[in-house]
Motif scaffolding. Structure first.
Motif, short mmCIF file in Angstrom:
data_model
loop_
_atom_site.label_atom_id
_atom_site.label_comp_id
_atom_site.label_asym_id
_atom_site.label_seq_id
_atom_site.Cartn_x
_atom_site.Cartn_y
_atom_site.Cartn_z
N ASP A 170 0.96 -1.07 -0.30
CA ASP A 170 0.28 0.12 -0.13
C ASP A 170 0.71 1.46 0.22
OD1 ASP A 170 -1.97 -1.69 2.01
OD2 ASP A 170 -2.65 -1.42 0.21
N ILE A 189 3.09 2.49 2.26
CA ILE A 189 2.86 3.22 3.45
C ILE A 189 4.06 3.33 3.38
CG2 ILE A 189 1.76 3.08 5.78
CD1 ILE A 189 -0.18 1.89 4.76
N GLU A 211 5.51 7.14 4.60
CA GLU A 211 6.22 7.14 5.79
C GLU A 211 7.44 8.13 5.93
OE1 GLU A 211 5.43 7.71 8.98
OE2 GLU A 211 7.16 7.61 9.97
N GLU A 229 6.59 -3.64 3.20
CA GLU A 229 6.42 -2.87 4.09
C GLU A 229 6.20 -2.80 5.38
OE1 GLU A 229 2.61 -0.39 2.30
OE2 GLU A 229 4.29 -0.27 2.64
N THR A 285 -0.64 7.45 11.05
CA THR A 285 0.09 6.56 9.83
C THR A 285 -0.24 7.08 8.45
OG1 THR A 285 -0.37 4.80 11.07
CG2 THR A 285 0.03 4.09 9.01
N ASP A 313 -3.86 5.25 4.06
CA ASP A 313 -3.97 4.13 3.50
C ASP A 313 -4.41 4.02 2.39
OD1 ASP A 313 -4.75 0.17 5.18
OD2 ASP A 313 -3.85 1.76 2.36
#
Ligand SMILES: Cc1cc2c(cc1C)[n+](S(=O)(=O)[O-])c1c(=O)[nH]c(=O)nc-1n2C[C@H](O)[C@H](O)[C@H](O)COP(=O)(O)O
Length: 491
Positions: free
Chosen positions: A137, A139, A143, A360, A470, A473
């Motif tokens: 995804d 992420i 990040e 991930e 986070t 998503d």
């Protein structure tokens, strides 16, 4: 030798007899089919035809000379007799070329994000898919950039900052800046000249370049493009066949590379769905294991089946026995492994998650750095190894935060690829100049004259380890049907 006719080539168009044309020459690749890392099907798609356009971005020009027995080199082809594939009108391509024609002037790019915005609109889908994609995804990729925004500055004032010097040394080599061009594969997906564009721009700005194993250009082309005292490092994916690896490493040292970066976070390349979606290759057979693998895993999987997943710390002494170059472990993601690298006698590590393209939910390089340095200082090891980081660096403030936390230098990947893809060499040069200008300004505003003055007292990192939010998503958010109102909830 008379030139072969297109009709002669066209007769050899299946697995029993497979001839292809590359750069106006014919090659019999029948026996090579089962060995092709990208599988057989992508070659069979071009059996009996000219495959130059597909071949070019993926394979260094010396590939056929290096890997195909001379007896299979059939000689020149009279290209006037080759039936050119009739490219039906591709409306998508026409629209893309329209966007290329209308792209902003280079002078209207004011930061590294601007290059990404232009590249996204103007690059071919396959190329954008390969460069921009990250694992699952994506992420971790987001990040990488977000983590920098959890660090704030504590600048000094009333310091004479008339003269600011942003130069430094990395692994004993002088560099005009504390950032370098990190290794990113398949440069010709972005520019027909490929990685030598990065080499020339890096020379202009005194920036060190890391040469990728999976470059589109041949290694010699990239070394030959080096000018004067320009510094280049080698990034290595370790081959299951250690003889090939030894040859690559020792030749790189012979050609003047100043350091060896061994990539260790990719025992298997990550699952990059944008790259897969762009259907870089047809499904094929993964000849390394002899099993059916779905080679529509995009470029990544198609070009990486040679990488040795059995690589381990016990191999480091062997590397130290075959080269005098400093050895840096690229893709370290926890302080325990930094200590192992010190114990193994490595000269450096890159704290990196491969730009989010591998595991991930791996943490960002900057967060691993903030975990690492206090432990190294406690153990008195901070001067035993040089620490580099990469991932998500898009502003000079990101570079400065990393140096303040103890990094020796910072690798930058996608931004230079996007600048190259959108504007060629002038684009990469402008990207480097923009970063240099930002560096100088922010050093001044921080109250520092030289890189050596940067330290953790200039930062507030209290928020860095708290992942309060986070990164969004996106996929889940766009497909999951949240039950918006109570009325819609099942009774
Ligand atoms: C963007 C990108 C990165 C690649 C990269 C290709 C692309 C298009 N490739 S890859 O094909 O295997 O994934 C390499 C590579 O050849 N070798 C390597 O060590 N890192 C590779 N990396 C990771 C790179 O060296 C940095 O860790 C990463 O790019 C840093 O993040 P940013 O892109 O956000 O600067």
């Amino acid at each position: 030798m008379a030139a072969l006719k297109g009709s002669e080539i066209a007769e050899h168009n299946d697995a029993k007899s497979c001839w292809v044309i590359v750069h106006g020459k014919a090659y019999d690749v029948t026996e090579f089919l089962p060995e092709h890392p990208g599988g057989q099907k992508i070659i069979l798609k071009y059996a009996g035809k000219d495959c130059t356009e597909e071949f070019e971005p993926i394979h260094p020009p010396d590939t056929l000379d290096k890997f195909l027995d001379k007896s299979k080199h059939l000689g020149p082809v009279d290209m006037g007799t080759v039936e050119q594939e009739v490219k039906e009108e591709d409306p998508e391509e026409a629209e893309r070329l329209e966007r290329v024609a209308q792209k902003p002037l280079l002078s209207q790019c004011y930061n590294l994000h601007d290059f990404e915005a232009v590249a996204r609109r103007t690059m071919k889908k396959t190329a954008w898919g390969y460069y921009s994609s990250a694992a699952d995804d994506e992420i971790t990729m987001r990040e990488n950039h977000n983590a920098y925004q959890r660090i704030w500055f504590r600048p000094r004032v009333l310091v004479d900052v008339e003269n600011v010097d942003i130069s430094t040394t990395m692994l004993g080599s002088k560099s005009s800046v504390p950032f370098y061009v990190t290794a990113t594969a398949l440069g010709k997906l972005g520019d027909p000249e490929g990685e030598v564009v990065l080499t020339r721009a890096a020379h202009k700005h005194g920036v060190i370049q890391m040469i990728p194993t999976l470059a589109s250009c041949s290694f010699d082309e990239i070394c030959d493009a080096r000018q004067g005292e320009q510094i280049q490092w080698l990034q290595l994916y370790v081959n299951k066949d250690r003889k090939i690896t030894q040859r690559i490493v020792q030749y790189a040292e012979e050609r003047g590379c100043k350091a060896l970066f061994i990539t260790v976070d990719a025992p298997q390349l990550g699952r990059r769905e944008k790259d897969m979606r762009s259907k870089f290759t047809d499904p094929g057979t993964n000849v390394q294991e002899g099993q059916e693998t779905d080679n529509s895993q995009g470029a990544a999987r198609a070009i990486s089946s040679f990488i040795d997943p059995s690589l381990s710390w016990k191999d480091i002494p062997w590397f130290q026995s075959i080269t005098k170059m400093p050895i840096i472990i690229k893709g370290v993601q926890r302080v325990e492994d930094v200590i192992k690298a010190v114990e193994a006698g490595c000269q450096g590590v890159v704290l990196s998650n491969h730009g989010g393209r591998q595991l991930e939910f791996a943490r960002s390089g900057i967060e691993i750095l903030a975990e690492t340095m206090p432990v190294l200082r406690e153990l008195g090891l901070q001067d035993k190894i040089e620490i580099y980081i990469d991932g998500g660096v898009r502003r000079a403030t990101d570079v400065l935060k990393a140096i303040c936390l103890g990094a020796k230098g910072v690798g930058i990947g996608r931004p230079f690829l996007y600048a190259m893809s959108a504007y060629g060499q002038p684009g990469v040069e402008r990207a480097m100049q923009l970063l240099k200008d930002e560096m100088e300004m922010n050093m001044r505003l921080l109250g520092c004259n030289k890189i050596e003055e940067l330290n953790s007292s200039l930062l507030d990192t209290r928020a860095l380890f708290t992942h309060t939010s986070t990164p969004p998503d996106q996929l889940f958010g766009s497909v999951y049907e949240p039950l918006a109102t109570p009325a819609q909830r099942p009774k």
